[in-house]
Design an enzyme around this catalytic site. Structure first.
Site, short mmCIF file in Angstrom:
data_model
loop_
_atom_site.label_atom_id
_atom_site.label_comp_id
_atom_site.label_asym_id
_atom_site.label_seq_id
_atom_site.Cartn_x
_atom_site.Cartn_y
_atom_site.Cartn_z
N THR A 164 37.27 43.55 34.92
CA THR A 164 36.08 42.95 34.33
C THR A 164 36.39 41.56 33.77
O THR A 164 37.27 41.41 32.93
CB THR A 164 35.53 43.84 33.21
N HIS A 190 39.84 44.71 40.81
CA HIS A 190 38.99 45.86 41.10
C HIS A 190 37.70 45.38 41.75
O HIS A 190 36.82 44.84 41.07
CB HIS A 190 38.68 46.64 39.83
N MET A 283 38.61 46.17 32.09
CA MET A 283 38.27 47.40 31.39
C MET A 283 39.26 48.50 31.79
O MET A 283 39.68 48.57 32.94
CB MET A 283 36.84 47.80 31.76
#
Length: 349
Positions: A164, A190, A283
């Site tokens: 994030t 990610h 995150m």
């Protein structure tokens, strides 16, 4: 309570998202909007803690809206709803560049309403809580900087983990590295398939280094940045005298594929003390165990600090465990990496 503004031109999706969020005891939906212009007005009027924003809308789309919202409210978390298509990926990456904090996949409508609600609940709710929590948090994690290895080996590879807030952070770091940066670079961000292809292309345009999505069997080399493809772990393996990139679809780690832990572990196994690890904003705790493997092998780990991270989950976990040798603001990371990597230009004493 986390006060959320929901923005989408589809009445069906507005109702679905609102229903999911309202069912959580920690979240209150304070309003809805049907396009970007109304979203800008509602943000000023309602002062929400977070906004969910559709990408494609009439009058003003999410790309334009998030730019204005971020300019007027730079610390307000905005989560984009995106389609998993090339067009959706390009638009979402532009929205992230314009100030969006994160994104989630829009329900496709292929399943039933219950499945769509479950996907939104699993993908969106944790992000909202992490983003708003990061905005409200005040220095909760103690930072313990690890002493540099006494006889540190010259670095041979740079491995990077981010999630994030990572697209913007990674873009800034890679843009600031010199064209003569002497280490191969491997990155796990990610992201789903399609997104990573376009992400690599965008990074290639801003960095003096060559950036591309990794392919199985690629040979890492100085001047080349390899991005883990969506839905594949990226690792390093030694094949005879050479080191190669390897892709696999092994089990998810930390609920992710690609995950950073496999990359960091494999780099430590191949290069030992010659690994330089970097953990940027994200995150969760992916890269924690990978950083431990790097440190145990004698390598070094640098993490982004809390003040400049969108979410200080991943770097905070590494710093809190005492595995970070340096905890730095984003604008100092490229310089620190260049200094550490410079030791690769001369043989170790």
């Amino acid at each position: 309570m986390i006060r959320v503004l929901v923005v989408d031109d589809s009445a069906v999706l507005r109702r679905l998202i609102t229903t999911v969020l309202a069912a959580d005891p920690d979240i209150e939906v304070v309003g809805t909007a049907v396009d970007g212009l109304e979203a800008i007005e509602k943000v000023d009027e309602l002062a929400p803690d977070a906004v969910t924003l559709d990408v494609e809308m009439p009058r003003l789309d999410g790309i334009g809206a998030v730019e204005v919202i971020h300019r007027n409210h730079p610390r307000l978390p905005v989560v984009m709803f995106s389609t998993l298509t090339e067009r959706g990926a390009a638009a979402t990456l532009q929205a992230l560049s314009n100030g969006a904090s994160d994104y989630v996949a829009k329900p496709t409508g292929a399943g039933n309403v219950g499945e769509s609600m479950a996907r939104v609940r699993e993908d969106l709710v944790p992000r909202l809580k992490a983003l708003v929590g990061a905005r409200r948090m005040v220095a909760a994690v103690p930072v313990v900087r690890r002493a540099a290895p006494r006889a540190a080996a010259p670095p041979q590879v740079l491995v990077v983990a981010c999630s994030t807030g990572g697209p913007d952070a990674l873009s800034r770091v890679l843009a600031a590295l010199p064209a003569a940066f002497p280490l191969p670079v491997l990155v796990t961000q990610h992201m789903p398939p399609v997104f990573t292809t376009q992400f690599a292309q965008r990074l290639d345009r801003v960095s003096p280094l060559e950036v591309r999505e990794a392919a199985d069997g690629d040979q890492p080399r100085p001047g080349l940045v390899l991005i883990a493809p969506g839905d594949h772990h990226l690792t390093l393996v030694r094949r005879g005298a050479s080191v190669r990139a390897q892709l696999d679809q092994g089990p998810r780690e930390n609920f992710c594929r690609p995950a950073a832990d496999p990359l960091f572990r494999s780099a430590a196994g191949v290069h030992g003390p010659g690994v330089l690890g970097l953990v940027l904003t994200g995150m969760g705790q992916d890269a924690l165990e990978g950083a431990r493997a790097v440190v145990d092998a004698g390598g070094r780990v640098v993490v982004q600090d809390e003040a400049t991270s969108v979410v200080w989950g991943m770097p905070g976990a590494v710093a809190g465990a005492g595995l970070a040798h340096e905890v730095l603001p984003l604008d100092r990371i490229a310089g620190a990496l260049t200094g550490l990597a410079g030791r690769a230009l001369t043989p170790a004493p």
